[in-house]
Design an enzyme around this catalytic site. Structure first.
Site, mmCIF file in Angstrom:
data_model
loop_
_atom_site.group_PDB
_atom_site.id
_atom_site.type_symbol
_atom_site.label_atom_id
_atom_site.label_comp_id
_atom_site.label_asym_id
_atom_site.label_seq_id
_atom_site.Cartn_x
_atom_site.Cartn_y
_atom_site.Cartn_z
ATOM 1 N N ASP A 164 -54.163 -38.498 -33.311
ATOM 2 C CA ASP A 164 -55.169 -39.121 -34.179
ATOM 3 C C ASP A 164 -54.505 -39.949 -35.274
ATOM 4 O O ASP A 164 -54.839 -39.846 -36.449
ATOM 5 C CB ASP A 164 -56.066 -38.034 -34.788
ATOM 6 C CG ASP A 164 -56.810 -37.241 -33.735
ATOM 7 O OD1 ASP A 164 -58.028 -37.420 -33.610
ATOM 8 O OD2 ASP A 164 -56.175 -36.442 -33.014
ATOM 9 N N ASP A 193 -56.489 -40.420 -29.420
ATOM 10 C CA ASP A 193 -56.995 -41.239 -30.525
ATOM 11 C C ASP A 193 -55.866 -42.069 -31.122
ATOM 12 O O ASP A 193 -55.132 -41.626 -32.004
ATOM 13 C CB ASP A 193 -57.693 -40.391 -31.585
ATOM 14 C CG ASP A 193 -59.099 -39.987 -31.167
ATOM 15 O OD1 ASP A 193 -59.509 -40.333 -30.042
ATOM 16 O OD2 ASP A 193 -59.793 -39.342 -31.969
ATOM 17 N N TYR A 196 -58.012 -46.487 -33.341
ATOM 18 C CA TYR A 196 -59.301 -46.438 -34.065
ATOM 19 C C TYR A 196 -59.923 -47.821 -34.222
ATOM 20 O O TYR A 196 -60.670 -48.092 -35.155
ATOM 21 C CB TYR A 196 -59.139 -45.757 -35.429
ATOM 22 C CG TYR A 196 -58.975 -44.261 -35.302
ATOM 23 C CD1 TYR A 196 -60.044 -43.398 -35.508
ATOM 24 C CD2 TYR A 196 -57.754 -43.703 -34.941
ATOM 25 C CE1 TYR A 196 -59.903 -42.024 -35.369
ATOM 26 C CE2 TYR A 196 -57.604 -42.330 -34.801
ATOM 27 C CZ TYR A 196 -58.685 -41.502 -35.018
ATOM 28 O OH TYR A 196 -58.551 -40.143 -34.876
ATOM 29 N N ASN A 230 -61.434 -39.555 -27.634
ATOM 30 C CA ASN A 230 -62.766 -40.173 -27.695
ATOM 31 C C ASN A 230 -62.722 -41.589 -28.257
ATOM 32 O O ASN A 230 -63.554 -42.437 -27.899
ATOM 33 C CB ASN A 230 -63.726 -39.310 -28.516
ATOM 34 C CG ASN A 230 -63.228 -39.040 -29.917
ATOM 35 O OD1 ASN A 230 -62.178 -38.400 -30.089
ATOM 36 N ND2 ASN A 230 -63.959 -39.489 -30.923
ATOM 37 N N HIS A 315 -57.275 -33.705 -25.727
ATOM 38 C CA HIS A 315 -57.676 -34.218 -27.033
ATOM 39 C C HIS A 315 -58.554 -33.240 -27.808
ATOM 40 O O HIS A 315 -58.291 -32.950 -28.968
ATOM 41 C CB HIS A 315 -58.393 -35.559 -26.901
ATOM 42 C CG HIS A 315 -58.721 -36.166 -28.243
ATOM 43 N ND1 HIS A 315 -57.739 -36.508 -29.146
ATOM 44 C CD2 HIS A 315 -59.910 -36.453 -28.844
ATOM 45 C CE1 HIS A 315 -58.303 -36.992 -30.243
ATOM 46 N NE2 HIS A 315 -59.615 -36.967 -30.089
ATOM 47 N N HIS A 325 -66.380 -30.983 -35.586
ATOM 48 C CA HIS A 325 -66.268 -30.861 -34.118
ATOM 49 C C HIS A 325 -66.303 -29.404 -33.662
ATOM 50 O O HIS A 325 -65.733 -29.065 -32.614
ATOM 51 C CB HIS A 325 -64.997 -31.543 -33.611
ATOM 52 C CG HIS A 325 -64.869 -32.979 -33.992
ATOM 53 N ND1 HIS A 325 -65.847 -33.899 -33.716
ATOM 54 C CD2 HIS A 325 -63.878 -33.658 -34.639
ATOM 55 C CE1 HIS A 325 -65.470 -35.093 -34.163
ATOM 56 N NE2 HIS A 325 -64.289 -34.970 -34.726
ATOM 57 N N HIS A 352 -58.151 -34.389 -32.224
ATOM 58 C CA HIS A 352 -59.595 -34.505 -32.484
ATOM 59 C C HIS A 352 -59.999 -34.020 -33.868
ATOM 60 O O HIS A 352 -60.644 -34.751 -34.624
ATOM 61 C CB HIS A 352 -60.376 -33.776 -31.400
ATOM 62 C CG HIS A 352 -61.810 -34.197 -31.287
ATOM 63 N ND1 HIS A 352 -62.214 -35.515 -31.358
ATOM 64 C CD2 HIS A 352 -62.951 -33.470 -31.107
ATOM 65 C CE1 HIS A 352 -63.518 -35.592 -31.219
ATOM 66 N NE2 HIS A 352 -63.990 -34.360 -31.072
ATOM 67 N N VAL A 353 -59.675 -32.794 -34.206
ATOM 68 C CA VAL A 353 -59.948 -32.272 -35.550
ATOM 69 C C VAL A 353 -58.813 -32.748 -36.456
ATOM 70 O O VAL A 353 -57.642 -32.459 -36.195
ATOM 71 C CB VAL A 353 -60.031 -30.738 -35.544
ATOM 72 C CG1 VAL A 353 -60.247 -30.215 -36.960
ATOM 73 C CG2 VAL A 353 -61.164 -30.276 -34.638
#
Length: 465
Positions: A164, A193, A196, A230, A315, A325, A352-353
């Site tokens: 991320d 991720d 972005y 995502n 992810h 999430h 993700h988090v």
């Protein structure tokens, strides 16, 4: 006597308090800024376009085969296709080789990509430093990489963990910390991720280009092993973009066919003493889907006598005690956790988090909503689950946590940072996590791994009478 009695009781109470703390896990009390981050401006030096007409940019490499003797070199030229050939040579060698690649482009809404080059170099020697050159004429650029040692059970190797990332000032600190780490990561395991770009109007793909130039300082010199998240979906039918993962799959090639996968979104590689399986949290994964059939056939093929360390990348985390999430990975956990336990996966890394968390070895494969057995239990055959979605992106940190901290959660902290997974031999590996606010040598959390496969193979000693 009374003094020693109270001292003794005090030590007992202290031991009880420490025991309770260990059972409940640690929630770090470290306080960091909680403001939303902003992306670095387009004219930042880390986004600088290399000089020269049609100069190769956004150069990055990943593993190009199953075993580590191949490398995929990727780059973009902005003005015209130019050459898709890579020149390469081993250090201290006068022999120069070449490999020919392909070039492609894509359109996304009102954006047209540059010319994206992918070239697979095959048949390299293990544990060798290679130089490589891309471009033609006066705009060639030269880089280098080191191939891994030959696959084997006691081959030491060091991985970096990033997820991320995005392209904020904190993202820049994360990459800098990783590059300066005394642990000297040799390959990055990236848990999804990337740019972005989809946070911009119409998923402005210019931010895919800036991100590619931003990570080049690391990704051109050591492989980044890619996982889709995502933010790689880019699925927007209302603006005429109904094909998911379009920018990601055009820009970031992976050697999925080498592991008999039918999709670049799930695949596996072997590197040094590790077998790494990449999964896709945002593709169909139910029973009988292509991903399910591939994954459940891949696990039995893992040869733990050659690659004792089994790592899974995805992810969306299966276990997370953050409110953000919360339980999004539950469906995938129900589907795949029995397989992870059965085959003694050592560690599952996820993102993700936007925070850090490390679990105990736990499983919840006996979950039953009827009889109420729905609490994770200690399980020595289960993986450690590590969430490391704390690269530094513009959405900011996930600071809200569920209370009380569940017993399966060993350590959690809402800070940006990176991880290191350092394999020592077939039996031991060392994981550490570094927060951006600390010095590059400071470990905020760490854990020694004892490989369960080899532990289960150890024979108990027999006393000789």
């Amino acid at each position: 006597m009374g003094f020693y009695f109270f001292l003794f009781v005090g030590w007992i109470l202290l031991d009880i308090q420490v025991l309770e703390l260990c059972e409940a896990g640690i929630t770090s009390s470290y306080v960091r800024k909680t403001d939303l981050d902003i992306d670095m401006p387009l004219d930042s030096d880390v986004f600088r376009v290399p000089p020269g007409y049609n100069a190769p940019q956004q150069v990055h490499i990943t593993q190009g085969d199953r075993e580590g003797k191949g490398v995929i070199v990727s780059w973009i030229t902005a003005d015209e296709p130019g050459s898709s050939t890579v020149l390469y040579w081993a250090e201290n060698s006068e022999l120069i080789y070449h490999a020919d690649g392909t070039v492609l482009t894509y359109k996304y809404y009102n954006y047209t990509s540059g010319f994206i080059h992918h070239c697979t170099i095959k048949g390299l020697e293990y544990d060798t430093k290679y130089y490589y050159e891309v471009g033609i004429g006066n705009t060639t650029r030269q880089f280098w990489f080191i191939t891994p040692p030959k696959v084997g059970p006691d081959v030491p190797y060091t991985f970096g963990l990033i997820g991320d990332l995005g392209q904020t000032y904190d993202s820049n600190t994360t990459v800098t910390h990783y590059q300066m780490s005394p642990a000297k990561g040799q390959t990055v395991l990236y848990v999804g991720d990337l740019s972005y770009a989809d946070n911009y109007p119409y998923h402005n793909n210019i931010r895919w280009d800036t991100w590619g130039r931003f990570i080049e300082r690391s990704a051109a010199y050591q492989p980044w092993i890619w996982t889709a998240g995502n933010h790689e979906l880019d699925f927007v039918p209302k603006i005429g973009e109904p094909k998911p993962f379009k920018p990601y799959t055009h820009r970031y090639f992976v050697p999925y066919r080498a592991s008999d996968s039918t999709s670049p979104l799930w695949y596996s590689i072997r590197r040094a003493s590790t077998h790494i399986i990449v999964m896709s949290s945002y593709s169909a994964f139910g029973k009988y889907t292509p991903q399910y059939k591939w994954f459940t056939s891949e696990l039995p093929r893992v040869n733990r006598s050659e690659t004792p360390w089994l790592i899974v990348l995805m992810h969306c985390p299966m276990y997370s005690s953050y409110e953000t999430h919360y339980m999004e990975g539950e469906t995938m956990r129900v589907m795949y956790e029995p397989w992870l336990v059965k085959y003694k996966v050592d560690v599952v890394f996820a993102g993700h988090v936007h925070a850090y968390e490390r679990s105990e070895r736990i499983s919840n494969i006996k979950y039953d909503i009827v009889n109420g057995r729905c609490t994770p239990v200690n399980d020595e055959s289960a993986p450690v689950y590590i969430t490391i979605g704390d690269g530094g992106n513009l959405e900011g940190l996930a600071t809200k946590m569920t209370q009380p901290q569940p017993k399966y959660s060993a350590y959690r902290e809402a800070s940006f940072g990176h991880g290191i997974f350092d394999v020592k031999n077939r039996t031991h590996a060392y994981f550490s996590w570094n927060r951006n606010q600390d010095g590059v040598a400071v470990e905020a959390d760490s854990l020694w791994f004892h490989n369960r496969y080899w532990k289960s193979m150890e024979k108990p000693s027999v006393a000789v009478l």
